[in-house]
Design a protein around this motif. Structure first.
Motif, PDB file in Angstrom:
ATOM      1  N   LYS A  87       0.639  -1.035  -0.081  1.00 32.87           N
ATOM      2  CA  LYS A  87       0.000   0.125   0.368  1.00 32.87           C
ATOM      3  C   LYS A  87       0.479   0.736  -0.005  1.00 32.87           C
ATOM      4  CE  LYS A  87      -3.553  -0.273   2.191  1.00 32.87           C
ATOM      5  NZ  LYS A  87      -4.421  -0.517   1.650  1.00 32.87           N
ATOM      6  N   TYR A  88       1.740   1.503  -0.591  1.00 29.95           N
ATOM      7  CA  TYR A  88       2.961   2.087  -0.630  1.00 29.95           C
ATOM      8  C   TYR A  88       2.111   3.913  -1.528  1.00 29.95           C
ATOM      9  CZ  TYR A  88       4.230   0.865  -4.992  1.00 29.95           C
ATOM     10  OH  TYR A  88       4.791   1.323  -6.269  1.00 29.95           O
ATOM     11  N   GLU A  89       1.843   3.074  -2.085  1.00 34.40           N
ATOM     12  CA  GLU A  89       0.958   4.451  -3.285  1.00 34.40           C
ATOM     13  C   GLU A  89       0.513   5.125  -2.297  1.00 34.40           C
ATOM     14  OE1 GLU A  89       0.329   1.628  -6.274  1.00 34.40           O
ATOM     15  OE2 GLU A  89       1.883   3.317  -7.425  1.00 34.40           O
ATOM     16  N   GLU A  90      -0.628   4.277  -1.738  1.00 31.60           N
ATOM     17  CA  GLU A  90      -1.680   4.846  -0.889  1.00 31.60           C
ATOM     18  C   GLU A  90      -1.102   6.100   0.399  1.00 31.60           C
ATOM     19  OE1 GLU A  90      -5.198   3.809   1.967  1.00 31.60           O
ATOM     20  OE2 GLU A  90      -4.723   2.337   0.964  1.00 31.60           O
ATOM     21  N   ASP A  91      -0.013   5.696   1.120  1.00 29.43           N
ATOM     22  CA  ASP A  91       0.910   6.401   1.645  1.00 29.43           C
ATOM     23  C   ASP A  91       1.489   7.664   0.684  1.00 29.43           C
ATOM     24  OD1 ASP A  91       0.116   4.758   4.112  1.00 29.43           O
ATOM     25  OD2 ASP A  91       1.715   3.347   3.789  1.00 29.43           O
ATOM     26  N   VAL A  92       1.791   7.644  -0.176  1.00 28.32           N
ATOM     27  CA  VAL A  92       2.483   8.403  -0.329  1.00 28.32           C
ATOM     28  C   VAL A  92       1.390   9.733  -0.997  1.00 28.32           C
ATOM     29  CG1 VAL A  92       4.007   9.410  -3.059  1.00 28.32           C
ATOM     30  CG2 VAL A  92       4.435   7.291  -1.583  1.00 28.32           C
ATOM     31  N   ILE A 450       1.672   7.869   9.587  1.00 22.69           N
ATOM     32  CA  ILE A 450       0.378   6.738   9.805  1.00 22.69           C
ATOM     33  C   ILE A 450       0.834   5.765  11.541  1.00 22.69           C
ATOM     34  CG2 ILE A 450      -0.244   6.517   8.105  1.00 22.69           C
ATOM     35  CD1 ILE A 450       1.475   4.174   7.776  1.00 22.69           C
ATOM     36  N   ASP A 451      -0.446   5.066  12.275  1.00 23.99           N
ATOM     37  CA  ASP A 451      -0.031   4.462  13.252  1.00 23.99           C
ATOM     38  C   ASP A 451       0.719   2.879  13.253  1.00 23.99           C
ATOM     39  OD1 ASP A 451      -1.543   6.043  14.828  1.00 23.99           O
ATOM     40  OD2 ASP A 451      -3.705   5.516  14.889  1.00 23.99           O
ATOM     41  N   HIS A 466      -2.571  10.072  10.754  1.00 24.47           N
ATOM     42  CA  HIS A 466      -3.320   8.777  10.426  1.00 24.47           C
ATOM     43  C   HIS A 466      -4.066   7.654  11.143  1.00 24.47           C
ATOM     44  CE1 HIS A 466      -2.610  11.324   7.012  1.00 24.47           C
ATOM     45  NE2 HIS A 466      -3.574  11.154   6.774  1.00 24.47           N
ATOM     46  N   HIS A 467      -5.101   7.594  11.363  1.00 23.65           N
ATOM     47  CA  HIS A 467      -5.184   6.257  12.106  1.00 23.65           C
ATOM     48  C   HIS A 467      -5.834   5.499  11.078  1.00 23.65           C
ATOM     49  CE1 HIS A 467      -8.487   3.416  12.814  1.00 23.65           C
ATOM     50  NE2 HIS A 467      -7.783   3.648  14.368  1.00 23.65           N
TER      51      HIS A 467
END
Length: 504
Positions: A87-92, A450-451, A466-467
C-alpha cells in the motif's frame, strides 16, 4: 558560538520558564523560511509487513515477535503491520495531501540482502524501494533514507550481531550496496537510527532487543562498533559516490534535553555531565573525533578502582578518530521530551558496574509536567531551545534536521487535540530558537505519518497523523485532526490557525 556564561544563563532561564511560564507561552507568529523542510517519518519493520514475501528473509524483530511474543505489550507482531509493502502508493498519496517536503523511511536489510551479505541481492526487494522512491519523486517528496533502523538480518545476529568486530564490514558493505542501488534517487542519507536504543537499550539497561543487561560493558562495546561502522560507511560515500551522486550523509541521534534541577553550580555541572553521557557519547566522536573527556576520565577512574587493567570504555585508534571526525553533513536529531538533573555524591565503586554510577548524577521528570500515554514522554516544548543551543555550541554550528518529534496516545482518537498542541508548541519553540539565537534548524519531521507497530509497545501506542485500522484486512487509513493541522503548517509555513496573523 555562545559563551559559557550565556549558555549557563540560558539553562537557568529555560528551567525557570518551564515551571512558571509554560501556560503563558505565546506562539511564535513568524513564518518558517521557504527553504525549511517539513516532513514525516516511518521505518521499514514498523509499517511494511510482507515479512516473508518476495525473497525477504527473517530479521531480528520478525524472529523476536514470533518466538517471544510475551515481550510485546499486546503480544502482536508486524507480519502485516500497515501493509505498506503493498500500500505504499496510498501512503505517498497521504503525504502528498498533507504537503510534506520529505519522507523519512528506512530500508530492510533482510529484504535487500537475504543472507545479510552482498553475495545475493534480492531484486524484488530492490524494486520495491525503487518504485517507492519513484512515487515519492513524482509527487515532489524527497526521500530521507535511514540504512539501519533497529533491525538486523537474523543470520547476522546469530553471528553475534553488533558485538561482532566484523559488524563494521558487514554494515559498510550493506551501505555501499544501498548507495550504489539507490543513490541516484536518494540525496539525504542517515546511517543509523538511535544508536543509543540499539546499544544502551539492547545491551545496557536491557529494555530493548536483544534484552541483554550489561551496563557499562557491552553497551560501550556495541557503541564502539556502531560508530566505527558509521564512519566507514560515511568515508565510502565520500570516496566512491559523493562526486557522482551529490548527496549528504549523517546519523540520527536521539536525545533528552537535560536541564539543571536548580541554579546551583553543582546542578549545572551535573546537567552538562548527563548531556555528555547521553548525546555526547555518540555525537562527540562524529563531530569532534573522540568520546567526551568527562566520559573517558570518569570511566577510566572507576575501571581502575574496580581492579581492571584498562578502561571499560574502548579507545579509538588515531586512524579511527580521523575517520570519525566530521563524518556527518548535518545533525539528525530525534527529540521527544526532557529531564531535570541534580548533583549527587559520587557513587561508591562496586561490581558489577553501571552507567548510572559512571555518570554520577540523578535525572528525573517532575510529576507536574504534562503527561501522555507513555510514562517517559512528558510534554516539554520549552526545552527545545536549550537542546538546540547545546548542539550548536558543542558541534560547530551544524545544520540541524529534526528527524523525529511526536506524541502518542493509546486510543487512536481522530480528535487528537494533544498531538496538535504538541506539534504546534514544539515547532514554535524551534522557530523561537532560530529567530532569537540564530540556530540553523533546516527541517522538522513528525513521527509518524500513520499509526504503526511501536516495537515493544506493539499496537498499544498511536503516534500517527492518520489512524490505521489494524483489525481491517485493508488496514484503512483515516486522517486525524493533526493531519489537517500539519497540512496547514506545510502549506502556509505558519503555526497559527489564522494564516493572515503570521508575519513573513
Amino acid at each position: 558560538m555562545i559563551s559559557f556564561l550565556k549558555f549557563t544563563i540560558l539553562l537557568v532561564l529555560v528551567t525557570l520558564v518551564s515551571r512558571s511560564l509554560a501556560d503563558e507561552y505565546v506562539l511564535n507568529n513568524k513564518r518558517f523560511p521557504s527553504s525549511f523542510m517539513f516532513g514525516v517519518a516511518t521505518s521499514a519493520y514498523q509499517i511494511e509487513g510482507a515479512w516473508n514475501e518476495d525473497g525477504k528473509t527473517m530479521s531480528t524483530w520478525d524472529n523476536l515477535t514470533h518466538v517471544r511474543p510475551e515481550l510485546i505489550m499486546d503480544g502482536r507482531n508486524a507480519d502485516i503491520a500497515c501493509d505498506s509493502y503493498h500500500k505504499y502508493e496510498e501512503d505517498v498519496a497521504l503525504m502528498k495531501e498533507v504537503g510534506v517536503n520529505h519522507y523519512r523511511l528506512s530500508l530492510s536489510w533482510s529484504r535487500i540482502l537475504p543472507t545479510g551479505f552482498p553475495d545475493q541481492i534480492n531484486e524484488p526487494g530492490v524494486n520495491y524501494y525503487k518504485n517507492l522512491f519513484r512515487a515519492l519523486k513524482a509527487n515532489g517528496i524527497q526521500p530521507l533514507v535511514t540504512i539501519y533502523h533497529l533491525e538486523l538480518p537474523l543470520a547476522l545476529q546469530e553471528l553475534n550481531g553488533v558485538l561482532n568486530e566484523s559488524f563494521v564490514d558487514w554494515y559498510s558493505d550493506f551501505a555501499a550496496v544501498c548507495f550504489d542501488l539507490f543513490g541516484d534517487d536518494v540525496k539525504l542519507w542517515t546511517t543509523f537510527n538511535e544508536p543509543k536504543q540499539v546499544c544502551s537499550g539492547g545491551y545496557g539497561y536491557g529494555y530493548f532487543f536483544p534484552y541483554i543487561k550489561s551496563e557499562g560493558l557491552l553497551e560501550y562495546q556495541c557503541t564502539h562498533n556502531l560508530l566505527r561502522a558509521h564512519a566507514k560507511a560515511y568515508r565510502i560515500y565520500d570516496e566512491k559516490f559523493r562526486a557522482r551522486q551529490g548527496g549528504k550523509v549523517a546519523i540520527v541521534l536521539d536525545a533528552y534535553s537535560y536541564l539543571p534541577a536548580s541554579e546551583s553550580a553543582a546542578d549545572i555541572t551535573a546537567a552538562e555531565t548527563r548531556m555528555q553521557f547521553d548525546l555526547g557519547w555518540f555525537a562527540n566522536p562524529i563531530f569532534n573525533g573522540d568520546y567526551p573527556e568527562i566520559m573517558k576520565s570518569r570511566i577510566a577512574t572507576r575501571s581502575k578502582g574496580e581492579g581492571r587493567a584498562e578502561s571499560r570504555l574502548p579507545e579509538f585508534t588515531e586512524a579511527e578518530k580521523i575517520a570519525l571526525n566530521g563524518s556527518a553533513d548535518f545533525f539528525g536529531l530525534n527529540v521527544y521530551t526532557a529531564g531535570l538533573v541534580a548533583a549527587i555524591d559520587d557513587p561508591p565503586i562496586s561490581n558489577p558496574p553501571s552507567k548510572y554510577q559512571d555518570m554520577g548524577v540523578n535525572d528525573y521528570q517532575p510529576s507536574d509536567w504534562e503527561t501522555t500515554s507513555l510514562d517517559w514522554l512528558k510534554v516539554t516544548p520549552w526545552s527545545m531551545r536549550h537542546l538546540l543551543n547545546w548542539i550548536n555550541d558543542h558541534y560547530h554550528q551544524p545544520d540541524i534536521l529534526i528527524t523525529e518529534n511526536g506524541v502518542c496516545d493509546n486510543t487512536g482518537t481522530l480528535q487528537d487535540v494533544q498531538r496538535v498542541s504538541y506539534i504546534q508548541r514544539y515547532l514554535s519553540n524551534i522557530r523561537d530558537t532560530m529567530e532569537l539565537d540564530g540556530i540553523n534548524v533546516i527541517g522538522y519531521t513528525v513521527w509518524s505519518i500513520i499509526d504503526n507497530f511501536e516495537w515493544a509497545q506493539g499496537y498499544t501506542q498511536k503516534f500517527g497523523l492518520h489512524h490505521v485500522d489494524f483489525d481491517s484486512p485493508n488496514r484503512t487509513r483515516t486522517p486525524k485532526l493533526s493531519a489537517q493541522y500539519y497540512k496547514n503548517v506545510c502549506h502556509t509555513k505558519c503555526l497559527l490557525d489564522d494564516d493572515s496573523a503570521c508575519i513573513d
